[in-house]
Scaffold this motif. Structure first.
Motif, short mmCIF file in Angstrom:
data_model
loop_
_atom_site.label_atom_id
_atom_site.label_comp_id
_atom_site.label_asym_id
_atom_site.label_seq_id
_atom_site.Cartn_x
_atom_site.Cartn_y
_atom_site.Cartn_z
N TYR A 148 44.16 39.95 -46.61
CA TYR A 148 45.39 40.17 -45.87
C TYR A 148 45.32 41.28 -44.85
N THR A 149 46.17 41.18 -43.89
CA THR A 149 46.59 42.32 -43.09
C THR A 149 47.93 42.76 -43.67
N VAL A 150 48.11 44.04 -43.82
CA VAL A 150 49.36 44.58 -44.34
C VAL A 150 50.03 45.41 -43.26
N GLY A 151 51.29 45.18 -43.07
CA GLY A 151 52.01 45.88 -42.02
C GLY A 151 53.28 46.53 -42.52
N TRP A 152 53.76 47.46 -41.73
CA TRP A 152 55.07 48.08 -41.96
C TRP A 152 55.95 47.79 -40.75
N PHE A 153 57.16 47.41 -41.05
CA PHE A 153 58.18 47.19 -40.03
C PHE A 153 59.40 48.03 -40.40
N VAL A 189 55.87 48.71 -36.88
CA VAL A 189 55.55 50.13 -36.98
C VAL A 189 54.04 50.35 -37.02
N ALA A 190 53.38 49.73 -37.99
CA ALA A 190 51.94 49.93 -38.16
C ALA A 190 51.38 48.81 -39.00
N ALA A 191 50.06 48.59 -38.90
CA ALA A 191 49.39 47.58 -39.71
C ALA A 191 47.95 48.01 -39.97
N ILE A 192 47.39 47.47 -41.04
CA ILE A 192 46.01 47.77 -41.40
C ILE A 192 45.35 46.52 -41.94
#
Length: 125
Positions: free
Chosen positions: A32-37, A48-51
């Motif tokens: 997965y890619t994990v993101g923050w919104f 906001v950001a992703a990793i």
């Protein structure tokens, strides 16, 4: 799908810091890619950001670059978002999201197919 649980939100003064956590259960984050919104009242949900779980490449919105840091701990199946130098305009509900497919630029909500319930961040002036 993976189940996501956010924690770490709260009330903080401008200039302060918080660390948000996103813990996964069910399937692991390995593909997965994990993101923050985040979503403020009356506004659309914004990136906001992703990793990337594999390799660790990171992505940031211009508005938080240099202030927020996204990181992961593989063994704990957890992604963190360190919020520093907070501003009142950072006030929002922050959501963690996971994507089961590859996107060159994982910065839109449509990229993600699993979402957490959100955690409130309030920054007072």
């Amino acid at each position: 799908q993976v189940q996501l649980v956010e924690s770490g939100g709260g009330l903080v003064q401008a200039g302060g810091s918080l660390r948000l956590s996103c813990a996964a259960s069910g399937r692991t984050f390995s593909a997965y890619t994990v993101g923050w919104f985040r979503q403020a009242p009356g506004k659309e949900r914004e990136f906001v950001a992703a990793i990337r779980w594999s390799g660790g490449s990171t992505f940031y919105a211009d508005s938080v670059k240099g202030r927020f840091t996204i990181s992961r701990v593989n063994a704990a199946n957890t992604v963190y978002l360190q919020l520093s130098s907070l501003k009142p305009e950072d006030t929002a509900v922050y959501y963690c999201a996971a994507s089961s497919w590859y996107s060159l630029a994982p910065v839109t909500t449509s990229t993600y197919d699993s979402w957490g319930q959100g955690t409130q961040v309030t920054v007072s002036s």
